[in-house]
Design a protein around this motif. Structure first.
Motif, PDB file in Angstrom:
ATOM      1  N   ILE A  60      87.236  35.442  16.420  1.00  0.00           N
ATOM      2  CA  ILE A  60      86.383  35.343  17.609  1.00  0.00           C
ATOM      3  C   ILE A  60      86.880  34.192  18.477  1.00  0.00           C
ATOM      4  O   ILE A  60      87.069  33.076  17.989  1.00  0.00           O
ATOM      5  CB  ILE A  60      84.911  35.104  17.219  1.00  0.00           C
ATOM      6  N   ASP A  61      87.100  34.481  19.752  1.00  0.00           N
ATOM      7  CA  ASP A  61      87.467  33.466  20.735  1.00  0.00           C
ATOM      8  C   ASP A  61      86.336  33.363  21.748  1.00  0.00           C
ATOM      9  O   ASP A  61      85.884  34.375  22.279  1.00  0.00           O
ATOM     10  CB  ASP A  61      88.743  33.851  21.476  1.00  0.00           C
ATOM     11  N   VAL A  62      85.918  32.137  22.030  1.00  0.00           N
ATOM     12  CA  VAL A  62      84.865  31.887  23.013  1.00  0.00           C
ATOM     13  C   VAL A  62      85.413  30.932  24.056  1.00  0.00           C
ATOM     14  O   VAL A  62      86.018  29.919  23.720  1.00  0.00           O
ATOM     15  CB  VAL A  62      83.614  31.268  22.332  1.00  0.00           C
ATOM     16  N   MET A  63      85.207  31.277  25.314  1.00  0.00           N
ATOM     17  CA  MET A  63      85.589  30.400  26.413  1.00  0.00           C
ATOM     18  C   MET A  63      84.300  29.936  27.085  1.00  0.00           C
ATOM     19  O   MET A  63      83.456  30.762  27.439  1.00  0.00           O
ATOM     20  CB  MET A  63      86.473  31.128  27.419  1.00  0.00           C
ATOM     21  N   THR A  64      84.156  28.629  27.229  1.00  0.00           N
ATOM     22  CA  THR A  64      82.967  28.098  27.887  1.00  0.00           C
ATOM     23  C   THR A  64      83.215  27.984  29.388  1.00  0.00           C
ATOM     24  O   THR A  64      84.355  28.066  29.845  1.00  0.00           O
ATOM     25  CB  THR A  64      82.575  26.714  27.328  1.00  0.00           C
ATOM     26  N   ARG A  65      82.150  27.795  30.127  1.00  0.00           N
ATOM     27  CA  ARG A  65      82.276  27.656  31.581  1.00  0.00           C
ATOM     28  C   ARG A  65      83.025  26.383  31.961  1.00  0.00           C
ATOM     29  O   ARG A  65      83.487  26.234  33.073  1.00  0.00           O
ATOM     30  CB  ARG A  65      80.898  27.673  32.235  1.00  0.00           C
ATOM     31  N   GLN A  67      85.789  25.550  30.633  1.00  0.00           N
ATOM     32  CA  GLN A  67      87.173  25.856  30.258  1.00  0.00           C
ATOM     33  C   GLN A  67      87.562  25.317  28.876  1.00  0.00           C
ATOM     34  O   GLN A  67      88.706  25.003  28.624  1.00  0.00           O
ATOM     35  CB  GLN A  67      88.160  25.323  31.311  1.00  0.00           C
ATOM     36  N   ARG A  68      86.598  25.230  27.997  1.00  0.00           N
ATOM     37  CA  ARG A  68      86.900  24.864  26.612  1.00  0.00           C
ATOM     38  C   ARG A  68      87.036  26.132  25.800  1.00  0.00           C
ATOM     39  O   ARG A  68      86.217  27.041  25.897  1.00  0.00           O
ATOM     40  CB  ARG A  68      85.803  23.993  26.036  1.00  0.00           C
ATOM     41  N   HIS A  69      88.068  26.180  24.998  1.00  0.00           N
ATOM     42  CA  HIS A  69      88.334  27.352  24.165  1.00  0.00           C
ATOM     43  C   HIS A  69      87.952  27.014  22.726  1.00  0.00           C
ATOM     44  O   HIS A  69      88.427  26.036  22.158  1.00  0.00           O
ATOM     45  CB  HIS A  69      89.820  27.714  24.251  1.00  0.00           C
ATOM     46  N   LEU A  70      87.064  27.807  22.154  1.00  0.00           N
ATOM     47  CA  LEU A  70      86.611  27.620  20.785  1.00  0.00           C
ATOM     48  C   LEU A  70      86.867  28.908  20.020  1.00  0.00           C
ATOM     49  O   LEU A  70      86.863  29.992  20.597  1.00  0.00           O
ATOM     50  CB  LEU A  70      85.113  27.300  20.763  1.00  0.00           C
ATOM     51  N   SER A  71      87.079  28.794  18.727  1.00  0.00           N
ATOM     52  CA  SER A  71      87.305  30.019  17.961  1.00  0.00           C
ATOM     53  C   SER A  71      86.757  29.890  16.551  1.00  0.00           C
ATOM     54  O   SER A  71      86.501  28.797  16.056  1.00  0.00           O
ATOM     55  CB  SER A  71      88.793  30.365  17.914  1.00  0.00           C
ATOM     56  N   GLY A  72      86.586  31.049  15.930  1.00  0.00           N
ATOM     57  CA  GLY A  72      86.146  31.121  14.546  1.00  0.00           C
ATOM     58  C   GLY A  72      86.740  32.367  13.927  1.00  0.00           C
ATOM     59  O   GLY A  72      87.094  33.312  14.627  1.00  0.00           O
ATOM     60  N   HIS A  73      86.884  32.344  12.623  1.00  0.00           N
ATOM     61  CA  HIS A  73      87.437  33.514  11.949  1.00  0.00           C
ATOM     62  C   HIS A  73      86.931  33.576  10.521  1.00  0.00           C
ATOM     63  O   HIS A  73      86.456  32.584   9.961  1.00  0.00           O
ATOM     64  CB  HIS A  73      88.967  33.496  11.973  1.00  0.00           C
ATOM     65  N   ALA A  74      87.028  34.759   9.942  1.00  0.00           N
ATOM     66  CA  ALA A  74      86.629  34.960   8.550  1.00  0.00           C
ATOM     67  C   ALA A  74      87.307  36.215   8.030  1.00  0.00           C
ATOM     68  O   ALA A  74      87.703  37.096   8.796  1.00  0.00           O
ATOM     69  CB  ALA A  74      85.113  35.090   8.430  1.00  0.00           C
TER      70      ALA A  74
END
Length: 113
Positions: A60-65, A67-74
């Protein structure tokens, strides 16, 4: 909240139940942080020959307003379990980011230490 959501299935048969679970869990991220601009979910089924590793992977990739890129995986042998764990990972990162931003704002308000 309407979230810009991209869902992709790679070597993974399309499933309405999985898609609904993704939508439900992605929309629940709005309660953690309202500043999410986009969420991309990749569901991957690994070849069965690789028996020593879990069969399903979720990234999962999440982009915040901001412009921060966060991710998670499993990974798991159960697709829904992998999905749930990946969203828990993203939620943890989002909550950590919120705490970090709040701490920075408090420090700035106090003039720093």
């Amino acid at each position: 909240m309407t979230l810009a959501l991209d869902i992709s299935f790679r070597d993974f048969p399309y499933s309405k139940a999985i898609e609904d679970a993704v939508v439900k869990q992605a929309n629940s991220l709005g309660s953690v942080q309202l500043e999410i601009a986009r969420c991309r979910v990749k569901l991957i089924q690994l070849p069965r020959q690789q028996l020593h590793i879990p069969s399903f992977r979720v990234h999962i990739d999440v982009m915040t307003r901001h412009q921060r890129h966060l991710s998670g995986h499993a990974s798991s042998d159960d697709a829904l379990l992998a999905l749930r764990d990946a969203f828990k990972d993203v939620e943890f990162v989002l909550r950590s980011e919120m705490v970090r931003e709040q701490s920075s704002a408090i420090m700035e308000a106090k003039g720093g230490i």
